[in-house]
Write a protein that holds these residues in place. Structure first.
Motif, mmCIF file in Angstrom:
data_model
loop_
_atom_site.group_PDB
_atom_site.id
_atom_site.type_symbol
_atom_site.label_atom_id
_atom_site.label_comp_id
_atom_site.label_asym_id
_atom_site.label_seq_id
_atom_site.Cartn_x
_atom_site.Cartn_y
_atom_site.Cartn_z
ATOM 1 N N SER A 31 -43.248 47.240 41.137
ATOM 2 C CA SER A 31 -42.943 48.437 40.239
ATOM 3 C C SER A 31 -42.515 47.580 38.975
ATOM 4 C CB SER A 31 -41.831 49.260 40.728
ATOM 5 O OG SER A 31 -42.581 50.110 41.641
ATOM 6 N N ASP B 16 -54.367 45.045 47.366
ATOM 7 C CA ASP B 16 -53.552 45.736 48.241
ATOM 8 C C ASP B 16 -52.074 45.224 47.921
ATOM 9 O OD1 ASP B 16 -51.593 47.151 49.874
ATOM 10 O OD2 ASP B 16 -52.786 45.834 51.686
ATOM 11 N N GLU C 106 -49.266 46.877 48.433
ATOM 12 C CA GLU C 106 -48.579 47.730 49.200
ATOM 13 C C GLU C 106 -48.051 47.248 50.796
ATOM 14 O OE1 GLU C 106 -46.955 50.550 48.023
ATOM 15 O OE2 GLU C 106 -48.224 50.185 45.955
ATOM 16 N N PHE D 91 -52.609 38.259 39.342
ATOM 17 C CA PHE D 91 -52.817 39.956 39.003
ATOM 18 C C PHE D 91 -51.812 40.210 37.750
ATOM 19 C CE2 PHE D 91 -49.235 39.835 42.090
ATOM 20 C CZ PHE D 91 -48.474 40.688 41.715
ATOM 21 N N GLN E 150 -45.663 45.872 37.482
ATOM 22 C CA GLN E 150 -46.587 47.029 36.978
ATOM 23 C C GLN E 150 -46.139 47.396 35.526
ATOM 24 O OE1 GLN E 150 -46.710 49.459 40.327
ATOM 25 N NE2 GLN E 150 -48.662 48.702 40.970
ATOM 26 N N LYS F 146 -54.119 43.366 32.865
ATOM 27 C CA LYS F 146 -54.745 44.489 33.540
ATOM 28 C C LYS F 146 -54.677 44.320 35.064
ATOM 29 C CE LYS F 146 -58.042 48.075 33.780
ATOM 30 N NZ LYS F 146 -59.165 48.800 33.314
ATOM 31 N N ILE F 147 -53.629 44.611 35.933
ATOM 32 C CA ILE F 147 -53.634 44.329 37.237
ATOM 33 C C ILE F 147 -54.968 45.046 38.086
ATOM 34 C CG2 ILE F 147 -52.656 44.865 39.271
ATOM 35 C CD1 ILE F 147 -49.856 45.078 37.868
ATOM 36 N N PRO F 148 -55.717 43.944 38.771
ATOM 37 C CA PRO F 148 -56.816 44.574 39.514
ATOM 38 C C PRO F 148 -56.540 45.640 40.284
ATOM 39 C CG PRO F 148 -56.409 42.044 39.264
ATOM 40 C CD PRO F 148 -55.243 42.648 38.910
ATOM 41 N N SER F 149 -57.586 46.572 40.465
ATOM 42 C CA SER F 149 -57.395 47.833 41.054
ATOM 43 C C SER F 149 -57.455 47.581 42.537
ATOM 44 C CB SER F 149 -58.203 49.079 40.592
ATOM 45 O OG SER F 149 -59.520 48.657 40.644
ATOM 46 N N ASP F 150 -58.395 46.568 42.830
ATOM 47 C CA ASP F 150 -58.745 46.396 44.313
ATOM 48 C C ASP F 150 -57.790 45.635 45.028
ATOM 49 O OD1 ASP F 150 -59.384 44.070 42.782
ATOM 50 O OD2 ASP F 150 -61.065 43.383 43.955
#
Length: 255
Positions: free
Chosen positions: A205, A220, A222, A179, A208, A214-218
């Motif tokens: 953080s 998790d 967290e 990612f 990022q 570009k970090i995949p938005s899908d």
């Protein structure tokens, strides 16, 4: 006359340097070939790659890893790493002291090619918040020499087609989704020791704000799923610049 002598001396020095560098390049290449042959032999005796049309239906590439054979060669082995899109496939050892395997092969031979090794602070079972695996950036693209292909122009589709790294242990197969990747330096936040969820969030953080991908938005990012970082040298030999690839554990299967 003095100028002529100086020119002759300078020419001799240049020739000596050229010959010396040529000899060293030859020695290095010969040493690297020895390491390459060693790992080819290890693959041939310890790994069976099962063709997709012959394998049982599973969600990961079927590699039959003979850990018994690997442990006979080196008891420090903890896993086999397979990164299909870059054709990276090697045994992984766990170092017991810093840089123990930097210039030592899987068969414990002294060699500049070294070994693919897991950081001394990482979890041997690949279940830590953050586990790090190192490998040399070899000019012939062996070891982790192919990692740099990820950011070279024209290779943007590599991770689109297959963004996964697989770690095979004795009992499990772990699938990681790449990612993020970027160039950094020795001792940067990319090598953070993460021991709790708060440190994990700080680490995310950091990634990022530094990622060149570009970090995949899908994904998790967290929940505290294990992060696997691959690290290799970047830039001039002996420098402090490094290239890192971060991946998130997205699946785990028992064998």
């Amino acid at each position: 006359m003095v100028k002529k002598v100086i020119r002759i001396v300078a020419l001799i020095i240049c020739l000596v340097i050229i010959v010396y560098e040529g000899v060293m390049i030859y020695v290095d290449q010969k040493e690297y070939q020895v390491a390459s042959d060693e790992y080819d032999e290890i693959r041939s005796v310890a790994v069976d790659y099962i063709p997709e049309d012959e394998a049982e239906i599973v969600d990961y590439p079927v590699l039959n890893i003979n850990f018994g054979k690997l442990e006979e060669i080196n008891p420090d082995v903890t896993a086999w790493i397979y990164f299909p899109c870059l054709e990276i496939s090697y045994p992984v050892v766990k170092e017991s002291e810093v840089d123990e395997y930097l210039y030592k092969t899987f068969e414990l031979e002294k060699n500049k090619a070294g070994c693919i090794f897991e950081d001394v602070m990482s979890d041997a079972g690949f279940n830590g918040y953050h586990d790090i695996v190192f490998g040399h950036n070899m000019k012939d693209k062996s070891m982790f020499g192919r990692l740099k292909d990820l950011y070279q122009k024209g290779n943007e589709s590599l991770l689109e087609d297959n963004p996964y790294i697989y770690i095979y242990t004795k009992d499990h197969v772990y699938q990681y989704r790449v990612f993020a990747y970027y160039i950094t330096k020795v001792g940067s936040g990319a090598y953070s020791v993460v021991s709790n969820l708060d440190e994990y969030k700080d680490f995310i953080s950091f990634i990022q704000t530094h990622s060149a991908y570009k970090i995949p938005s899908d994904l998790d990012l967290e929940s505290g799923n294990s992060i696997l970082t691959l690290s290799t040298c970047s830039g001039r030999a002996g420098g402090s610049q490094r290239f890192v690839v971060h991946s998130l554990k997205v699946n785990a299967w028992e064998k």
